[in-house]
Design a protein around this motif. Structure first.
Motif, PDB file in Angstrom:
ATOM      1  N   SER A  31       0.827  -1.215   0.000  1.00 62.72           N
ATOM      2  CA  SER A  31       0.000   0.000   0.000  1.00 62.72           C
ATOM      3  C   SER A  31       0.857   1.259   0.000  1.00 62.72           C
ATOM      4  O   SER A  31       0.558   2.230  -0.699  1.00 62.72           O
ATOM      5  CB  SER A  31      -0.906   0.034   1.230  1.00 62.72           C
ATOM      6  N   ASP A  67      -5.107   5.769   0.578  1.00 60.99           N
ATOM      7  CA  ASP A  67      -5.257   4.516   1.329  1.00 60.99           C
ATOM      8  C   ASP A  67      -4.726   4.615   2.757  1.00 60.99           C
ATOM      9  O   ASP A  67      -4.484   3.591   3.400  1.00 60.99           O
ATOM     10  CB  ASP A  67      -4.524   3.380   0.596  1.00 60.99           C
ATOM     11  N   GLY A  69      -6.066   5.168   5.450  1.00 59.76           N
ATOM     12  CA  GLY A  69      -6.931   4.488   6.422  1.00 59.76           C
ATOM     13  C   GLY A  69      -6.545   3.033   6.624  1.00 59.76           C
ATOM     14  O   GLY A  69      -6.962   2.396   7.605  1.00 59.76           O
ATOM     15  N   LYS A  70      -5.745   2.476   5.711  1.00 61.78           N
ATOM     16  CA  LYS A  70      -5.291   1.089   5.896  1.00 61.78           C
ATOM     17  C   LYS A  70      -4.333   0.969   7.083  1.00 61.78           C
ATOM     18  O   LYS A  70      -4.084  -0.131   7.562  1.00 61.78           O
ATOM     19  CB  LYS A  70      -4.647   0.567   4.607  1.00 61.78           C
ATOM     20  N   VAL A  73      -6.291  -0.691   9.567  1.00 61.99           N
ATOM     21  CA  VAL A  73      -6.790  -2.028   9.215  1.00 61.99           C
ATOM     22  C   VAL A  73      -5.702  -3.022   9.635  1.00 61.99           C
ATOM     23  O   VAL A  73      -4.540  -2.859   9.258  1.00 61.99           O
ATOM     24  CB  VAL A  73      -7.065  -2.147   7.689  1.00 61.99           C
ATOM     25  N   HIS A  97     -11.538   1.636   5.427  1.00 63.33           N
ATOM     26  CA  HIS A  97     -10.290   2.402   5.306  1.00 63.33           C
ATOM     27  C   HIS A  97     -10.548   3.761   4.655  1.00 63.33           C
ATOM     28  O   HIS A  97      -9.758   4.675   4.819  1.00 63.33           O
ATOM     29  CB  HIS A  97      -9.209   1.631   4.544  1.00 63.33           C
ATOM     30  N   ARG A 100     -12.149   6.038   7.578  1.00 57.31           N
ATOM     31  CA  ARG A 100     -11.186   6.074   8.689  1.00 57.31           C
ATOM     32  C   ARG A 100      -9.935   6.856   8.291  1.00 57.31           C
ATOM     33  O   ARG A 100      -9.277   7.460   9.140  1.00 57.31           O
ATOM     34  CB  ARG A 100     -10.840   4.657   9.133  1.00 57.31           C
ATOM     35  N   GLY A 101      -9.621   6.870   6.998  1.00 57.25           N
ATOM     36  CA  GLY A 101      -8.505   7.676   6.503  1.00 57.25           C
ATOM     37  C   GLY A 101      -8.750   9.159   6.753  1.00 57.25           C
ATOM     38  O   GLY A 101      -7.864   9.878   7.228  1.00 57.25           O
TER      39      GLY A 101
END
Ligand code: FE2
Length: 204
Positions: A31, A67, A69-70, A73, A97, A100-101
């Motif tokens: 990512s 990405d 927000g990963k 995760v 994600h 949440r990002g």
């Protein structure tokens, strides 16, 4: 160092954004390597579409962080995609994600346009994407551009469970998604960019 830090390195947002990308790379290497390539492709599409300089900069930071927000995760879920199937609740965690990002980035100087790219990059033009099922112009243009760049890199990059597909396959899939997954105007601009140029933009 500056030469390797990418464009907009003098923006006050750059150090924060690059720190997030470094953290993402440490959490999930695939990512963290993917988002700078998506940012470069997004910039090129912006140029093809004559996006204004300020919107282009917002798009760049949004794509660089799309990405992020990963980071929240769990690695067990991110790595499970290397073969094993995700359960429905794991999919839900993965899809989160997006929003949440934006939660991670709030209060750190990133404007609304940048946050929209992060939150809306999985929205589909026909309204079947997530997290909000937005359609058409309700999805920010910057997010619609990031979505095409994201797909191109996802299709052409090697993943732990498969080799990347060639440019021609990616182009074909993106053209086929015009009007459903993607904004047709963005796809039209994207398809004018040569394979050589895209390969230079996505080079490791
Ligand atoms: Fe994503």
């Amino acid at each position: 160092v500056k030469q390797h830090a990418g464009p907009y390195v003098d923006s006050p947002l750059a150090p924060v954004a690059l720190a997030f990308v470094a953290a993402l790379r440490a959490h999930h290497e695939e990512s963290g390597e993917h988002t700078p390539r998506v940012a470069r492709i997004s910039l090129r599409i912006a140029r093809a579409m004559n996006l204004s300089p300020s919107r282009t900069q917002d798009l760049y930071f949004g794509a660089l962080l799309h990405d992020v927000g990963k980071l929240v995760v769990p690695q067990s879920i991110l790595n499970k995609r290397c073969g094993e199937r995700l359960t429905e609740s794991e999919w839900e965690t993965l899809r989160a994600h997006t929003w949440r990002g934006t939660t991670l980035l709030q209060g750190r100087g990133f404007n609304e346009a940048i946050l929209c790219v992060v939150e809306e990059h999985h929205q589909f033009f026909d309204g079947t994407g997530y997290p909000y099922a937005l359609a058409g112009d309700a999805i920010s243009l910057e997010a619609r551009i990031c979505s095409v760049a994201d797909a191109y890199d996802a299709i052409t990059a090697d993943r732990c469970y498969r080799a990347g597909s060639p440019d021609a396959i990616a182009r074909h899939e993106i053209a086929a998604g015009a009007g459903t997954q993607f904004d047709p105007a963005v796809v039209e601009a994207f398809l004018k960019i040569s394979a050589d140029e895209l390969s230079a933009l996505t080079a490791k």
